[in-house]
Design a protein around this motif. Structure first.
Motif, PDB file in Angstrom:
ATOM      1  N   PRO A  42       0.231  -0.774   0.341  1.00 42.28           N
ATOM      2  CA  PRO A  42      -0.186   0.045   0.055  1.00 42.28           C
ATOM      3  C   PRO A  42       0.376   0.960  -0.023  1.00 42.28           C
ATOM      4  O   PRO A  42       1.396   1.627   1.134  1.00 42.28           O
ATOM      5  CB  PRO A  42      -0.925  -0.019   1.727  1.00 42.28           C
ATOM      6  CG  PRO A  42      -1.079  -1.146   1.040  1.00 42.28           C
ATOM      7  CD  PRO A  42       0.397  -2.184   1.610  1.00 42.28           C
ATOM      8  N   GLY A  43       0.590   2.051  -1.190  1.00 39.25           N
ATOM      9  CA  GLY A  43       1.495   3.327  -0.875  1.00 39.25           C
ATOM     10  C   GLY A  43       3.223   3.674  -1.197  1.00 39.25           C
ATOM     11  O   GLY A  43       3.945   4.001  -1.117  1.00 39.25           O
ATOM     12  N   MET A  44       3.177   2.425  -1.282  1.00 37.21           N
ATOM     13  CA  MET A  44       4.620   1.763  -2.376  1.00 37.21           C
ATOM     14  C   MET A  44       4.975   1.412  -3.587  1.00 37.21           C
ATOM     15  O   MET A  44       4.338   0.438  -3.996  1.00 37.21           O
ATOM     16  CB  MET A  44       5.630   1.153  -1.915  1.00 37.21           C
ATOM     17  CG  MET A  44       6.023   1.111   0.333  1.00 37.21           C
ATOM     18  SD  MET A  44       6.265   0.467   1.144  1.00 37.21           S
ATOM     19  CE  MET A  44       7.294   1.927   2.607  1.00 37.21           C
ATOM     20  N   LEU A  45       5.639   2.063  -4.868  1.00 39.05           N
ATOM     21  CA  LEU A  45       5.984   1.706  -5.456  1.00 39.05           C
ATOM     22  C   LEU A  45       7.644   1.481  -6.121  1.00 39.05           C
ATOM     23  O   LEU A  45       8.457   1.924  -5.426  1.00 39.05           O
ATOM     24  CB  LEU A  45       5.761   2.524  -6.806  1.00 39.05           C
ATOM     25  CG  LEU A  45       4.273   2.931  -6.644  1.00 39.05           C
ATOM     26  CD1 LEU A  45       3.800   4.571  -8.158  1.00 39.05           C
ATOM     27  CD2 LEU A  45       3.040   2.226  -7.470  1.00 39.05           C
ATOM     28  N   TRP A  71       5.717  12.490  -3.850  1.00 39.12           N
ATOM     29  CA  TRP A  71       6.030  10.763  -3.873  1.00 39.12           C
ATOM     30  C   TRP A  71       7.782  11.120  -3.585  1.00 39.12           C
ATOM     31  O   TRP A  71       7.445  12.326  -4.087  1.00 39.12           O
ATOM     32  CB  TRP A  71       6.158   9.911  -5.360  1.00 39.12           C
ATOM     33  CG  TRP A  71       4.981  10.490  -5.551  1.00 39.12           C
ATOM     34  CD1 TRP A  71       3.614  10.330  -5.766  1.00 39.12           C
ATOM     35  CD2 TRP A  71       4.159   8.321  -4.978  1.00 39.12           C
ATOM     36  NE1 TRP A  71       2.394   9.947  -5.924  1.00 39.12           N
ATOM     37  CE2 TRP A  71       2.455   8.863  -5.583  1.00 39.12           C
ATOM     38  CE3 TRP A  71       4.400   7.138  -4.727  1.00 39.12           C
ATOM     39  CZ2 TRP A  71       2.004   7.619  -5.605  1.00 39.12           C
ATOM     40  CZ3 TRP A  71       4.458   6.729  -4.399  1.00 39.12           C
ATOM     41  CH2 TRP A  71       2.409   6.616  -4.302  1.00 39.12           C
ATOM     42  N   ARG A  72       8.541  10.268  -2.663  1.00 38.07           N
ATOM     43  CA  ARG A  72       9.630  10.245  -2.245  1.00 38.07           C
ATOM     44  C   ARG A  72      10.508   9.413  -2.190  1.00 38.07           C
ATOM     45  O   ARG A  72       9.481   7.683  -1.836  1.00 38.07           O
ATOM     46  CB  ARG A  72       9.620  10.813  -0.747  1.00 38.07           C
ATOM     47  CG  ARG A  72       9.378  10.295   0.346  1.00 38.07           C
ATOM     48  CD  ARG A  72       8.918  10.781   1.485  1.00 38.07           C
ATOM     49  NE  ARG A  72       8.791  10.221   2.833  1.00 38.07           N
ATOM     50  CZ  ARG A  72       9.613   9.015   3.012  1.00 38.07           C
ATOM     51  NH1 ARG A  72      10.423   9.534   3.102  1.00 38.07           N
ATOM     52  NH2 ARG A  72       8.869   8.895   4.565  1.00 38.07           N
ATOM     53  N   LEU A  84      12.312   2.737  -4.138  1.00 39.76           N
ATOM     54  CA  LEU A  84      11.338   2.202  -3.623  1.00 39.76           C
ATOM     55  C   LEU A  84      10.877   3.486  -3.429  1.00 39.76           C
ATOM     56  O   LEU A  84      11.522   4.168  -2.972  1.00 39.76           O
ATOM     57  CB  LEU A  84      11.372   1.318  -2.893  1.00 39.76           C
ATOM     58  CG  LEU A  84       9.868   1.439  -1.797  1.00 39.76           C
ATOM     59  CD1 LEU A  84       9.130   0.436  -2.556  1.00 39.76           C
ATOM     60  CD2 LEU A  84      10.563   0.815  -0.652  1.00 39.76           C
ATOM     61  N   LEU A  85       9.257   3.855  -3.689  1.00 46.78           N
ATOM     62  CA  LEU A  85       9.070   4.969  -4.003  1.00 46.78           C
ATOM     63  C   LEU A  85       8.034   4.995  -2.192  1.00 46.78           C
ATOM     64  O   LEU A  85       6.816   4.026  -2.997  1.00 46.78           O
ATOM     65  CB  LEU A  85       8.313   6.087  -4.794  1.00 46.78           C
ATOM     66  CG  LEU A  85       9.152   5.562  -6.169  1.00 46.78           C
ATOM     67  CD1 LEU A  85       8.586   5.802  -7.661  1.00 46.78           C
ATOM     68  CD2 LEU A  85      10.625   5.974  -6.443  1.00 46.78           C
TER      69      LEU A  85
END
Length: 269
Positions: A42-45, A71-72, A84-85
């Motif tokens: 969740p919330g991670m790319l 995004w960071r 990893l974002l």
């Protein structure tokens, strides 16, 4: 771009010449510099480090198309070319990683990404899928800061391909490149600029690698191996999602693409 290079054979027969060296250049688009990414939590790319490094070099913030917010980069490893974002809330869909301990040569795969140019009827910036098979593991030395990679294939005196060893890589690239020497997978599913960071899926729809560099002229793609991705996520404190293998043996790439598309994104800066 393909460059013919001489290699050293580890056999007693004379060395042949290699077929390829894949090179990825920065991918410019109407949105600036662009790549691909996929959700692993969740919330991670996950994407390529050479994508995030290019954005930092330009002093521009990372954005995800269709998702508002900042995004960071929370983990970035140039040596594996993975990043990893984290950022805004994403839809719940994420991709599972394959639980395979070894991938067989000839494994059927699908590569997914957002190329910056139109191809095969897909408009520029649209999601493109391509089918192929796992061909080989190869050694490469790459420069993620410049989005560049070089690799080689070893052939014996009869012109037959033989598996490269780590020593082959050290002899070819030189001991001074040992810290940059990495194993990659090579598949014959073609990809193009902008697909960097996209997932490579098996017939169950599970991730078996990450698109790293493409050779459009030969229809080949270099892929960050599954094991590197698993270990990267664990170092980042992210537990990969694994799921049971499906009981059915029916192969439906259209369904796999449709399901996976909900977790694959275009990133740009």
């Amino acid at each position: 771009m393909v460059i013919g290079l001489a290699v050293h054979s580890r056999s007693a027969t004379p060395a042949a010449r290699v077929e390829a060296s894949a090179q990825r250049r920065p991918s410019a688009s109407s949105e600036g510099f662009a790549g691909s990414a996929f959700a692993v939590a969740p919330g991670m790319l996950v994407t390529n480090a050479h994508v995030t490094l290019q954005c930092r070099r330009r002093g521009l913030p990372l954005q995800v198309r269709g998702v508002s917010g900042t995004w960071r980069v929370v983990q970035e490893e140039p040596q594996t070319d993975l990043a990893l974002l984290t950022g805004a809330a994403l839809p719940a869909h994420q991709l599972a990683l394959s639980s395979a301990t070894q991938l067989p040569r000839g494994l059927a795969v699908m590569a997914l990404g957002y190329p910056v140019a139109s191809a095969d009827g897909v408009p520029a910036g649209g999601l493109r899928s391509s089918l192929g098979h796992l061909l080989r593991a190869s050694l490469t030395v790459h420069e993620p800061e410049g989005g560049r990679a070089n690799s080689f294939v070893v052939r014996n005196g009869q012109g037959q391909e033989v598996a490269a060893t780590w020593d082959d890589g050290l002899r070819y690239f030189g001991p001074h490149q040992a810290s940059r020497l990495r194993w990659l997978l090579e598949i014959d599913a073609p990809t193009a600029n902008g697909s960097s960071g996209g997932p490579v899926l098996d017939s169950a729809g599970d991730v078996v690698g990450v698109i790293y560099a493409g050779d459009p002229q030969r229809g080949l793609t270099a892929v960050v191996p599954l094991e590197d991705l698993r270990e990267f996520l664990l170092r980042a404190g992210v537990t990969p999602w694994f799921r049971p293998r499906p009981l059915t043996t029916d192969l439906d790439w259209r369904r796999i693409r449709s399901d996976a598309a909900r977790a694959v994104y275009r990133v740009f800066c």
